[in-house]
Write an enzyme that holds these catalytic residues in place. Structure first.
Site, PDB file in Angstrom:
ATOM      1  N   ASN A 139      46.677  67.309  75.769  1.00 21.42           N
ATOM      2  CA  ASN A 139      47.635  68.205  75.116  1.00 21.42           C
ATOM      3  C   ASN A 139      47.954  69.446  75.939  1.00 21.42           C
ATOM      4  OD1 ASN A 139      46.217  66.747  72.522  1.00 21.42           O
ATOM      5  ND2 ASN A 139      48.376  67.223  72.158  1.00 21.42           N
TER       6      ASN A 139
ATOM      7  N   SER B  56      44.182  68.301  64.924  1.00 20.68           N
ATOM      8  CA  SER B  56      43.635  69.298  65.839  1.00 20.68           C
ATOM      9  C   SER B  56      43.416  68.736  67.228  1.00 20.68           C
ATOM     10  CB  SER B  56      42.312  69.840  65.292  1.00 20.68           C
ATOM     11  OG  SER B  56      41.380  68.786  65.080  1.00 20.68           O
ATOM     12  N   ASP B  57      43.710  69.546  68.238  1.00 19.63           N
ATOM     13  CA  ASP B  57      43.443  69.182  69.626  1.00 19.63           C
ATOM     14  C   ASP B  57      43.053  70.439  70.382  1.00 19.63           C
ATOM     15  OD1 ASP B  57      45.902  70.433  70.748  1.00 19.63           O
ATOM     16  OD2 ASP B  57      46.950  68.811  69.724  1.00 19.63           O
TER      17      ASP B  57
ATOM     18  N   TYR C 281      50.839  70.420  59.493  1.00 17.84           N
ATOM     19  CA  TYR C 281      51.949  69.500  59.742  1.00 17.84           C
ATOM     20  C   TYR C 281      53.144  69.889  58.862  1.00 17.84           C
ATOM     21  CZ  TYR C 281      49.419  66.143  62.681  1.00 17.84           C
ATOM     22  OH  TYR C 281      48.752  65.525  63.712  1.00 17.84           O
TER      23      TYR C 281
ATOM     24  N   ASP D  33      43.809  62.322  75.655  1.00 15.04           N
ATOM     25  CA  ASP D  33      44.969  63.205  75.531  1.00 15.04           C
ATOM     26  C   ASP D  33      44.509  64.651  75.624  1.00 15.04           C
ATOM     27  OD1 ASP D  33      47.271  64.547  74.843  1.00 15.04           O
ATOM     28  OD2 ASP D  33      47.524  63.600  72.882  1.00 15.04           O
TER      29      ASP D  33
ATOM     30  N   GLU E 133      56.203  63.863  74.896  1.00 11.13           N
ATOM     31  CA  GLU E 133      56.424  64.360  73.536  1.00 11.13           C
ATOM     32  C   GLU E 133      56.949  65.787  73.520  1.00 11.13           C
ATOM     33  OE1 GLU E 133      52.604  65.825  71.297  1.00 11.13           O
ATOM     34  OE2 GLU E 133      52.026  64.085  72.503  1.00 11.13           O
TER      35      GLU E 133
ATOM     36  N   HIS F 288      55.543  58.923  71.003  1.00 16.55           N
ATOM     37  CA  HIS F 288      54.675  59.856  70.293  1.00 16.55           C
ATOM     38  C   HIS F 288      54.992  59.750  68.805  1.00 16.55           C
ATOM     39  CE1 HIS F 288      54.375  64.085  68.541  1.00 16.55           C
ATOM     40  NE2 HIS F 288      53.120  63.740  68.759  1.00 16.55           N
ATOM     41  N   ALA F 289      53.948  59.725  67.987  1.00 19.05           N
ATOM     42  CA  ALA F 289      54.167  59.657  66.543  1.00 19.05           C
ATOM     43  C   ALA F 289      53.098  60.476  65.839  1.00 19.05           C
ATOM     44  CB  ALA F 289      54.178  58.210  66.065  1.00 19.05           C
TER      45      ALA F 289
ATOM     46  N   ASP G  22      59.865  61.266  71.861  1.00 19.96           N
ATOM     47  CA  ASP G  22      59.624  61.817  70.539  1.00 19.96           C
ATOM     48  C   ASP G  22      60.936  61.701  69.769  1.00 19.96           C
ATOM     49  OD1 ASP G  22      57.661  63.886  68.927  1.00 19.96           O
ATOM     50  OD2 ASP G  22      59.783  64.330  68.595  1.00 19.96           O
TER      51      ASP G  22
ATOM     52  N   LYS H  37      41.161  62.968  71.665  1.00 16.36           N
ATOM     53  CA  LYS H  37      41.608  64.271  72.130  1.00 16.36           C
ATOM     54  C   LYS H  37      40.533  64.892  73.015  1.00 16.36           C
ATOM     55  CE  LYS H  37      45.497  64.414  69.796  1.00 16.36           C
ATOM     56  NZ  LYS H  37      46.836  64.573  70.417  1.00 16.36           N
TER      57      LYS H  37
ATOM     58  N   LYS I 251      42.735  56.470  70.580  1.00 14.16           N
ATOM     59  CA  LYS I 251      42.962  57.640  71.425  1.00 14.16           C
ATOM     60  C   LYS I 251      42.043  58.784  71.030  1.00 14.16           C
ATOM     61  CE  LYS I 251      46.872  60.164  71.482  1.00 14.16           C
ATOM     62  NZ  LYS I 251      48.316  60.375  71.695  1.00 14.16           N
TER      63      LYS I 251
ATOM     64  N   GLU J 169      46.952  61.468  78.837  1.00 15.77           N
ATOM     65  CA  GLU J 169      48.185  61.975  78.244  1.00 15.77           C
ATOM     66  C   GLU J 169      48.268  63.494  78.346  1.00 15.77           C
ATOM     67  OE1 GLU J 169      50.168  61.940  73.754  1.00 15.77           O
ATOM     68  OE2 GLU J 169      48.946  60.254  74.433  1.00 15.77           O
TER      69      GLU J 169
END
Length: 432
Positions: free
Chosen positions: A250, A25-26, A34, A248, A301, A351-352, A324, A220, A218, A274
């Site tokens: 997003n 979640s972000d 996923y 990040d 990404e 990005h992973a 990505d 979010k 990292k 990010e």
């Protein structure tokens, strides 16, 4: 190469119900499941090629439909007919005169193209009895170049410049390979800082991460400013001033808000910010980078293709290039992006996370170190501790480092029982 013929393509709509626990979640993607459009190249040999493209649940069926369409261009082909002229095969997939209109080279179609091309590389590496990273690292420079389409990027990176980069690395490659196998590749964790996690959980996960050897964390961001700062302070206090913290957003903010919000977070000493704004806004990223320095700007990404990466690099818009493994059209296009980043002196930090992205990108970063950048300085691979148990060759993480696989292929093959259980909508995981 032994003649291997591709006889069929199977595609699975694969989804994991991760939204139930706020995993992934972000500020923008609040309830991700996923998922992946997963493809299997069946052959007339004992080998299969496996590939996937990562998605977040709804819409995976669109990628599945695109993959089934693209399958007409590969079934009946021999593997060598593809790998001997990879650029021609790439263009077969991306230049279909009518289907191309749905892109070109972007979105659902390009995501699906990436899955198919990655499956070819998985099959190719298996046929050579090598993990993909080793296949790429040991490949002669001219052979590597034959897999890269320089159309649309030769104004930024010529074939001759790419050849010089690849040739210069050959003599010292084995020394770096020995070091990489012995010591692993540096990583960072995102698992401690998901948007939906409580303050207590973030603190606990940071403390557990430190105990496991992690030095890069990292968080979010993109919520209420005071909440972002509070959560950021929790991580900074937990990991101390000597470890690195990234944030990040997003894509949550517009350019002006991104500048204000990034500067508000400066007290956390973030190593990078990010995706501060729309992934398509190249000049916006350039302005943000200028106005929040010395905080570094990272993105990539959600970049559609190598042309966007070219422009980000040319515009001086990023400090960190986040490729990505399957947003662009697979291994081939990522080779081009890695080489462009090296020319512009920008480190590649992939990005992973997701489904299989960690398994994928370790190979690309290893290739970057062994044959392109020849450096580990300011380079880390993202790691998210979810869903690896579903892979036959899951990533090997020790003390915050990736240790590379030696199993032939691209490490992306999912266990048959997982393909059945999490197939959407009829798998057992979704019936309840």
């Amino acid at each position: 190469m032994k003649q291997i013929k591709i006889t069929a393509l199977r595609v699975v709509d694969l989804r994991f119900p991760t939204s139930r626990d706020h995993i992934g979640s972000d500020a923008v993607n609040v309830d991700p499941d996923y998922s992946a459009a997963y493809c299997i190249l069946e052959t007339d040999s004992a080998l299969e090629g496996h590939g996937l493209t990562f998605t977040l649940g709804r819409g995976t069926d669109l990628c599945v439909a695109a993959l089934n369409y693209l399958g007409r261009f590969i079934v009946g082909r021999t593997l060598s007919s593809i790998t001997d002229d990879f650029v021609a095969f790439n263009r077969t997939l991306t230049d279909d005169s009518q289907f191309r209109w749905l892109g070109p080279e972007k979105g659902v179609i390009h995501l699906s193209t990436g899955a198919l091309i990655n499956a070819v590389w998985d099959l190719y590496a298996k046929s050579e009895s090598k993990p993909l990273w080793r296949l790429l690292a040991e490949m002669p420079a001219e052979k590597l170049l034959s897999a890269i389409d320089f159309r649309y990027i030769d104004d930024a990176l010529s074939r001759e410049e790419a050849l010089a980069i690849l040739t210069a690395s050959e003599s010292s490659m084995q020394q770096r390979a020995d070091k990489l196998v012995a010591e692993g590749y540096p990583a960072y964790t995102t698992s401690a800082g998901w948007f939906g996690f409580s303050d207590e959980k973030i603190k606990r996960l940071c403390e557990e991460g430190l105990a496991d050897g992690w030095t890069h964390f990292k968080l979010k961001v993109g919520g209420v400013p005071a909440d972002d700062l509070r959560r950021g302070r929790i991580i900074r206090e937990a990991i101390g001033p000597g470890n690195r913290m990234m944030v990040d957003a997003n894509q949550k903010w517009g350019v002006l808000e991104a500048i204000d919000r990034t500067n508000q977070l400066a007290e956390l000493n973030p190593w990078w910010m990010e995706e501060p704004t729309s992934p398509d806004d190249i000049l916006g990223h350039a302005r943000i980078r200028r106005e929040v320095a010395p905080i570094r700007i990272a993105t990539g990404e959600h970049c559609h293709n190598k042309v966007m990466f070219k422009q980000l690099l040319q515009a001086g818009a990023i400090d960190v290039c986040q490729i990505d493994s399957c947003r662009v059209a697979g291994v081939n296009e990522n080779l081009a992006i890695i080489l462009m980043a090296a020319k512009f002196g920008i480190p590649v930090c992939p990005h992973a996370g997701g489904v299989g992205l960690c398994e994928y990108v370790q190979h690309l970063s290893a290739f970057d170190y062994l044959r392109v950048s020849c450096s580990l300085e300011n380079r880390v691979i993202e790691y998210v501790d979810h869903l690896h148990e579903h892979f036959l060759t899951p990533v090997d993480i020790r003390r915050g480092r990736y240790f590379l696989p030696e199993t032939p292929g691209y490490s992306i093959e999912i266990r048959p029982e997982s393909l059945i259980k999490f197939a959407f909508p009829d798998g057992e995981a979704w019936k309840s």
